[in-house]
Design a protein around this motif. Sequence first.
Motif, PDB file in Angstrom:
ATOM      1  N   ALA A 118       0.867  -1.175   0.000  1.00  0.00           N
ATOM      2  CA  ALA A 118       0.000   0.000   0.000  1.00  0.00           C
ATOM      3  C   ALA A 118       0.903   1.223   0.000  1.00  0.00           C
ATOM      4  O   ALA A 118       1.772   1.366   0.852  1.00  0.00           O
ATOM      5  N   ARG A 119       0.675   2.092  -0.966  1.00  0.00           N
ATOM      6  CA  ARG A 119       1.507   3.292  -1.119  1.00  0.00           C
ATOM      7  C   ARG A 119       0.620   4.526  -0.986  1.00  0.00           C
ATOM      8  O   ARG A 119      -0.192   4.810  -1.859  1.00  0.00           O
ATOM      9  N   ALA A 120       0.772   5.207   0.153  1.00  0.00           N
ATOM     10  CA  ALA A 120       0.054   6.465   0.398  1.00  0.00           C
ATOM     11  C   ALA A 120      -1.454   6.327   0.188  1.00  0.00           C
ATOM     12  O   ALA A 120      -2.072   7.145  -0.475  1.00  0.00           O
ATOM     13  N   VAL A 121      -2.034   5.269   0.770  1.00  0.00           N
ATOM     14  CA  VAL A 121      -3.460   4.999   0.561  1.00  0.00           C
ATOM     15  C   VAL A 121      -4.340   5.633   1.631  1.00  0.00           C
ATOM     16  O   VAL A 121      -5.237   6.393   1.335  1.00  0.00           O
ATOM     17  N   ALA A 122      -4.095   5.306   2.893  1.00  0.00           N
ATOM     18  CA  ALA A 122      -4.941   5.782   3.989  1.00  0.00           C
ATOM     19  C   ALA A 122      -4.110   5.751   5.265  1.00  0.00           C
ATOM     20  O   ALA A 122      -2.983   5.265   5.268  1.00  0.00           O
ATOM     21  N   TYR A 123      -4.675   6.261   6.350  1.00  0.00           N
ATOM     22  CA  TYR A 123      -3.981   6.193   7.627  1.00  0.00           C
ATOM     23  C   TYR A 123      -3.814   4.727   8.041  1.00  0.00           C
ATOM     24  O   TYR A 123      -4.642   3.873   7.714  1.00  0.00           O
ATOM     25  N   ALA A 124      -2.749   4.459   8.768  1.00  0.00           N
ATOM     26  CA  ALA A 124      -2.379   3.096   9.123  1.00  0.00           C
ATOM     27  C   ALA A 124      -3.498   2.344   9.843  1.00  0.00           C
ATOM     28  O   ALA A 124      -3.728   1.167   9.566  1.00  0.00           O
ATOM     29  N   ASP A 125      -4.212   3.006  10.740  1.00  0.00           N
ATOM     30  CA  ASP A 125      -5.253   2.304  11.492  1.00  0.00           C
ATOM     31  C   ASP A 125      -6.370   1.808  10.576  1.00  0.00           C
ATOM     32  O   ASP A 125      -6.794   0.665  10.662  1.00  0.00           O
ATOM     33  N   LYS A 126      -6.833   2.662   9.676  1.00  0.00           N
ATOM     34  CA  LYS A 126      -7.888   2.264   8.737  1.00  0.00           C
ATOM     35  C   LYS A 126      -7.384   1.188   7.780  1.00  0.00           C
ATOM     36  O   LYS A 126      -8.073   0.215   7.492  1.00  0.00           O
ATOM     37  N   LEU A 127      -6.184   1.369   7.271  1.00  0.00           N
ATOM     38  CA  LEU A 127      -5.618   0.448   6.298  1.00  0.00           C
ATOM     39  C   LEU A 127      -5.475  -0.958   6.881  1.00  0.00           C
ATOM     40  O   LEU A 127      -5.848  -1.943   6.232  1.00  0.00           O
ATOM     41  N   LEU A 128      -4.955  -1.059   8.090  1.00  0.00           N
ATOM     42  CA  LEU A 128      -4.797  -2.381   8.707  1.00  0.00           C
ATOM     43  C   LEU A 128      -6.153  -3.011   9.030  1.00  0.00           C
ATOM     44  O   LEU A 128      -6.317  -4.223   8.919  1.00  0.00           O
ATOM     45  N   GLU A 129      -7.111  -2.194   9.402  1.00  0.00           N
ATOM     46  CA  GLU A 129      -8.469  -2.694   9.666  1.00  0.00           C
ATOM     47  C   GLU A 129      -9.050  -3.340   8.412  1.00  0.00           C
ATOM     48  O   GLU A 129      -9.597  -4.430   8.446  1.00  0.00           O
ATOM     49  N   TRP A 130      -8.906  -2.657   7.279  1.00  0.00           N
ATOM     50  CA  TRP A 130      -9.462  -3.157   6.027  1.00  0.00           C
ATOM     51  C   TRP A 130      -8.656  -4.322   5.465  1.00  0.00           C
ATOM     52  O   TRP A 130      -9.222  -5.221   4.851  1.00  0.00           O
ATOM     53  N   CYS A 131      -7.350  -4.279   5.617  1.00  0.00           N
ATOM     54  CA  CYS A 131      -6.471  -5.181   4.861  1.00  0.00           C
ATOM     55  C   CYS A 131      -6.052  -6.457   5.576  1.00  0.00           C
ATOM     56  O   CYS A 131      -5.669  -7.411   4.911  1.00  0.00           O
ATOM     57  N   THR A 132      -6.099  -6.494   6.874  1.00  0.00           N
ATOM     58  CA  THR A 132      -5.638  -7.681   7.594  1.00  0.00           C
ATOM     59  C   THR A 132      -6.307  -8.966   7.101  1.00  0.00           C
ATOM     60  O   THR A 132      -5.629  -9.974   6.929  1.00  0.00           O
ATOM     61  N   PRO A 133      -7.616  -8.973   6.817  1.00  0.00           N
ATOM     62  CA  PRO A 133      -8.237 -10.208   6.319  1.00  0.00           C
ATOM     63  C   PRO A 133      -7.716 -10.653   4.944  1.00  0.00           C
ATOM     64  O   PRO A 133      -7.861 -11.821   4.579  1.00  0.00           O
ATOM     65  N   LEU A 134      -7.096  -9.764   4.183  1.00  0.00           N
ATOM     66  CA  LEU A 134      -6.590 -10.101   2.848  1.00  0.00           C
ATOM     67  C   LEU A 134      -5.237 -10.801   2.891  1.00  0.00           C
ATOM     68  O   LEU A 134      -4.750 -11.288   1.875  1.00  0.00           O
ATOM     69  N   LEU A 135      -4.631 -10.879   4.064  1.00  0.00           N
ATOM     70  CA  LEU A 135      -3.265 -11.371   4.209  1.00  0.00           C
ATOM     71  C   LEU A 135      -3.238 -12.726   4.892  1.00  0.00           C
ATOM     72  O   LEU A 135      -3.906 -12.937   5.912  1.00  0.00           O
ATOM     73  N   LYS A 136      -2.451 -13.660   4.328  1.00  0.00           N
ATOM     74  CA  LYS A 136      -2.261 -14.971   4.941  1.00  0.00           C
ATOM     75  C   LYS A 136      -1.560 -14.823   6.287  1.00  0.00           C
ATOM     76  O   LYS A 136      -0.807 -13.879   6.497  1.00  0.00           O
ATOM     77  N   LYS A 137      -1.762 -15.804   7.142  1.00  0.00           N
ATOM     78  CA  LYS A 137      -1.002 -15.852   8.385  1.00  0.00           C
ATOM     79  C   LYS A 137       0.474 -15.960   8.025  1.00  0.00           C
ATOM     80  O   LYS A 137       0.842 -16.714   7.131  1.00  0.00           O
ATOM     81  N   TRP A 138       1.290 -15.193   8.682  1.00  0.00           N
ATOM     82  CA  TRP A 138       2.738 -15.060   8.461  1.00  0.00           C
ATOM     83  C   TRP A 138       3.063 -14.266   7.197  1.00  0.00           C
ATOM     84  O   TRP A 138       4.213 -14.136   6.821  1.00  0.00           O
ATOM     85  N   GLY A 139       2.028 -13.750   6.539  1.00  0.00           N
ATOM     86  CA  GLY A 139       2.251 -12.906   5.372  1.00  0.00           C
ATOM     87  C   GLY A 139       2.769 -11.535   5.782  1.00  0.00           C
ATOM     88  O   GLY A 139       2.704 -11.148   6.954  1.00  0.00           O
ATOM     89  N   HIS A 140       3.277 -10.804   4.799  1.00  0.00           N
ATOM     90  CA  HIS A 140       3.894  -9.502   5.056  1.00  0.00           C
ATOM     91  C   HIS A 140       3.092  -8.361   4.428  1.00  0.00           C
ATOM     92  O   HIS A 140       2.584  -8.504   3.325  1.00  0.00           O
ATOM     93  N   PHE A 141       3.049  -7.266   5.156  1.00  0.00           N
ATOM     94  CA  PHE A 141       2.402  -6.053   4.699  1.00  0.00           C
ATOM     95  C   PHE A 141       3.487  -4.985   4.570  1.00  0.00           C
ATOM     96  O   PHE A 141       4.197  -4.698   5.537  1.00  0.00           O
ATOM     97  N   LEU A 142       3.626  -4.431   3.379  1.00  0.00           N
ATOM     98  CA  LEU A 142       4.603  -3.382   3.116  1.00  0.00           C
ATOM     99  C   LEU A 142       3.855  -2.067   2.961  1.00  0.00           C
ATOM    100  O   LEU A 142       3.209  -1.829   1.942  1.00  0.00           O
ATOM    101  N   LEU A 143       3.932  -1.258   3.969  1.00  0.00           N
ATOM    102  CA  LEU A 143       3.171  -0.022   4.057  1.00  0.00           C
ATOM    103  C   LEU A 143       4.107   1.150   3.757  1.00  0.00           C
ATOM    104  O   LEU A 143       5.026   1.434   4.520  1.00  0.00           O
ATOM    105  N   MET A 144       3.893   1.821   2.622  1.00  0.00           N
ATOM    106  CA  MET A 144       4.733   2.946   2.190  1.00  0.00           C
ATOM    107  C   MET A 144       4.068   4.256   2.625  1.00  0.00           C
ATOM    108  O   MET A 144       2.968   4.571   2.173  1.00  0.00           O
ATOM    109  N   LYS A 145       4.772   5.001   3.468  1.00  0.00           N
ATOM    110  CA  LYS A 145       4.171   6.204   4.054  1.00  0.00           C
ATOM    111  C   LYS A 145       5.185   7.335   4.130  1.00  0.00           C
ATOM    112  O   LYS A 145       6.391   7.117   4.051  1.00  0.00           O
TER     113      LYS A 145
END
Length: 189
Positions: A118-145
Motif C-alpha cells: 500500500a503506497r500512500a493509501v490511507a492512515y495506518a489504522d484504517k488500512l490495517l483494519e481493512w487489509c488484515t483479512p486479505l493477508l495470509k497468516k505469516w504474510g507480510h504487509f509493506l506499508l509505504m508512508k
Amino acid sequence: MREQLIKTFLDKNQQLNLSAIRDADWVYLKHIQDSLKLLETGLFEKGKLVIDVGTGSGFPLMPLALSCPECRFLGIDSVRKKTLAVNEMLADLWASNAKVLWTRIEDYQGEQADILTARAVAYADKLLEWCTPLLKKWGHFLLMKQKQPEELQVLHKVCQKKKIKLISQIEYQLFEGDIDRVIYLLQKQ
C-alpha cells in the motif's frame, strides 16, 4: 522496461489524468524508483501472490510486476477509471502476471496474499483494519508512508490489537530535500 513503462504511463496519463506527475524524469523518480524501493525487503520470491491495495495509477503494482515476473500481482482499487487504465497499461507492457480488480478493499473475497503493498493509501489504522483479512497468516504487509511519528504511534497500537508485528522500517528520501519516507515491514501473526 523503464522507458516503455514511462512512455505507456505518460500516454495514458495524458488521456485520463491519473497523476499530476507529467514529466518522464519525475515519473521515474517519484513513481518507479519509489515503487522499486520495496524490492529491498527481499520478499518478492517465486510464486508469491502480491496484492496492491489502492492501486490508483498503477504504482507500485506495475514496476513490481515487470521486475518480478515470477510473482503474481493483483491490484485492488475502487475507482473504475483507474482499474481500466492500469489493466490497459499492463496489457500494453505484456505484464501477464498482473491484473487490477475494481472493488473496495473491504469487499474483496478472493485469495489471501503472501504480501500486501500500500503506497500512500490511507492512515495506518484504517488500512490495517481493512487489509488484515486479505493477508495470509505469516504474510507480510509493506506499508509505504511519509514518515510521521504520530502515525507510527497509531501503527504500534493497531498492530497489538490486530496481532501484527512491526518487523522493520526502511527509511529513505528519493532526492536531497525530499520528504522523509518510510516502508513499514509488518507480519501477520
